[in-house]
Design an enzyme around this catalytic site. Structure first.
Site, PDB file in Angstrom:
ATOM      1  N   ASP A 207      12.613  -4.059 -35.589  1.00 32.14           N
ATOM      2  CA  ASP A 207      13.315  -3.058 -36.385  1.00 32.14           C
ATOM      3  C   ASP A 207      14.795  -3.412 -36.492  1.00 32.14           C
ATOM      4  OD1 ASP A 207      13.820  -0.803 -37.842  1.00 32.14           O
ATOM      5  OD2 ASP A 207      13.370   0.625 -36.258  1.00 32.14           O
TER       6      ASP A 207
ATOM      7  N   ASP B 222      16.734  -5.598 -39.933  1.00 36.54           N
ATOM      8  CA  ASP B 222      17.867  -4.982 -40.629  1.00 36.54           C
ATOM      9  C   ASP B 222      19.112  -5.853 -40.539  1.00 36.54           C
ATOM     10  OD1 ASP B 222      16.238  -2.873 -41.259  1.00 36.54           O
ATOM     11  OD2 ASP B 222      17.605  -1.323 -40.531  1.00 36.54           O
TER      12      ASP B 222
ATOM     13  N   ASP C 101      19.515 -10.347 -27.392  1.00 35.36           N
ATOM     14  CA  ASP C 101      20.956 -10.232 -27.601  1.00 35.36           C
ATOM     15  C   ASP C 101      21.562 -11.566 -28.047  1.00 35.36           C
ATOM     16  OD1 ASP C 101      19.951 -10.687 -25.038  1.00 35.36           O
ATOM     17  OD2 ASP C 101      21.846 -10.267 -24.042  1.00 35.36           O
TER      18      ASP C 101
ATOM     19  N   LYS D 233      13.101  -9.810 -24.372  1.00 38.77           N
ATOM     20  CA  LYS D 233      14.043  -9.461 -23.296  1.00 38.77           C
ATOM     21  C   LYS D 233      13.295  -9.541 -21.965  1.00 38.77           C
ATOM     22  CE  LYS D 233      18.242  -8.158 -22.064  1.00 38.77           C
ATOM     23  NZ  LYS D 233      19.399  -9.067 -22.232  1.00 38.77           N
TER      24      LYS D 233
ATOM     25  N   TYR E 230       7.803   2.201 -29.897  1.00 38.82           N
ATOM     26  CA  TYR E 230       7.439   3.130 -30.974  1.00 38.82           C
ATOM     27  C   TYR E 230       5.998   3.629 -30.833  1.00 38.82           C
ATOM     28  CZ  TYR E 230      11.703   1.591 -33.384  1.00 38.82           C
ATOM     29  OH  TYR E 230      13.006   1.320 -33.720  1.00 38.82           O
TER      30      TYR E 230
END
Length: 362
Positions: A257, A261, A233, A200, A153
């Protein structure tokens, strides 16, 4: 979980957010000046609910209200004016309703503008089960801490050739150390037992590798806190299978992000989830992270819970713990009682009726 057990747990976790907050006290009679961004869509309606509840709870707040502009301010390259940003810098504390940024219009995201210009480096989002409101999980109690200023971002995108675009992911040691330090200090201060670094690095070895290296270094200074590293993941799968496996999660921007959520979905959605952005120099900007819901704007149907709970986080940051707990308990008791709930919570109450019920529980 019983109501008593829930309130005891929340009281234990009700100490202020970790930052250089100004030394306000709950006995202060001088109004605290705070910036308020009502936002778009349902934003002004739920902002009015917050003002009504704060007034009923005798919270001495003087709101400095700022609205999204109708034209782009060249000083910020967004619909947020420089004066509105300066208000937060001056007041050091604020509350923000939902802000919608048109997709693909070429100007800067409103939320990105706030985070970058105010250097809001950590987004703190508690996700916990509410007594009396049934979801798939009964005992969720998680804290997600998201690095807020860089990663995917960073806003660095360009077209290489026609039909090929490139987005640059930025990870720096300074930002990674800062958010890692915040996460571990938060865990220690709030009696949390474990910090999980989400990554990751098996694929993005340089960028996420640097983030993990910073988390490793900070973890060594907190031997009393259990520390683990979890691939993003696998983390998603584990959260859905058994959210009790996690306590505090710290992660780079994009992962935060997504994960925050996901965690909100475990407890009933974004309409029940508070959030607060922490910046340097003691700045705190609490916010509702749900959308602006233009389809129900102006219809007196919106659920103000997320913005109210974010307001509670703001009060804790200001050390107004008595009022914070009073309002928090009123919200929880109103939802648990079940008589007044908005449509998204399975009820038929209007925003006004729900807000009045919270005031009655004060």
């Amino acid at each position: 979980m019983t109501m008593a057990a829930f309130l005891a747990r929340r009281l234990l976790a009700s100490s202020t957010l970790i930052s250089a907050a100004r030394p306000f006290s709950s006995s202060s009679t001088t109004p605290i000046k705070a910036t308020l961004f009502p936002g778009d869509g349902i934003g002004p309606e739920i902002a009015e609910s917050v003002k009504q509840v704060f007034t009923a709870a005798d919270v001495a707040i003087e709101w400095d209200e700022h609205y999204v502009a109708t034209e782009v301010d060249p000083r910020t390259n967004s619909f947020l004016t420089w004066e509105s940003l300066q208000s937060v810098l001056d007041n050091k504390v604020g509350l923000k309703g939902p802000m919608a940024t048109p997709i693909g219009k070429g100007h800067r995201s409103l939320n990105l503008t706030l985070r970058k210009e105010l250097n809001l480096y950590a987004n703190v989002r508690p996700c916990y089960s509410l007594p009396g409101y049934k979801t798939r999980y009964d005992d969720v109690d998680l804290i997600t801490i998201r690095e807020n200023t860089e990663g995917e971002y960073s806003g660095l995108e360009h077209q290489v050739v026609k039909g090929v675009v490139e987005s640059i992911k930025i990870i720096t040691r300074k930002a990674s150390m800062r958010v890692a330090e915040y996460a571990f200090l938060y865990a220690k201060t709030h009696g949390r037992k474990k910090v999980s670094a989400i990554h990751k690095a098996n694929i993005m070895q340089k960028t996420d590798g640097l983030f993990l290296q910073c988390c490793d270094e900070v973890a060594e200074k907190y031997p009393e806190i259990e520390y683990e590293k979890v691939v993003i993941d696998n983390c998603c799968m584990m959260l859905v299978k058994n959210p009790a496996l996690f306590d505090v999660l710290v992660m780079p921007n994009l992962y935060g992000d997504i994960i925050s959520d996901l965690c909100a979905g475990l407890v009933g959605g974004l309409g029940l989830t508070p959030s607060c952005n922490i910046g340097e120099d003691g700045i705190a900007l609490a916010e509702a992270v749900h959308g602006s819901a233009p389809d129900i704007a102006g219809k007196n149907l919106a659920n103000p819970t997320a913005l109210l709970l974010s307001g509670v986080m703001m009060l804790r940051h200001l050390k107004l713990n008595k009022q914070a707990e009073q309002i928090h308990s009123a919200i929880i008791n109103t939802i648990a009682e079940g008589k007044y709930r908005t449509a998204d919570l399975g009820g038929t109450s209007t925003t006004t009726e729900f807000t009045n019920a919270i005031c009655d529980h004060l």
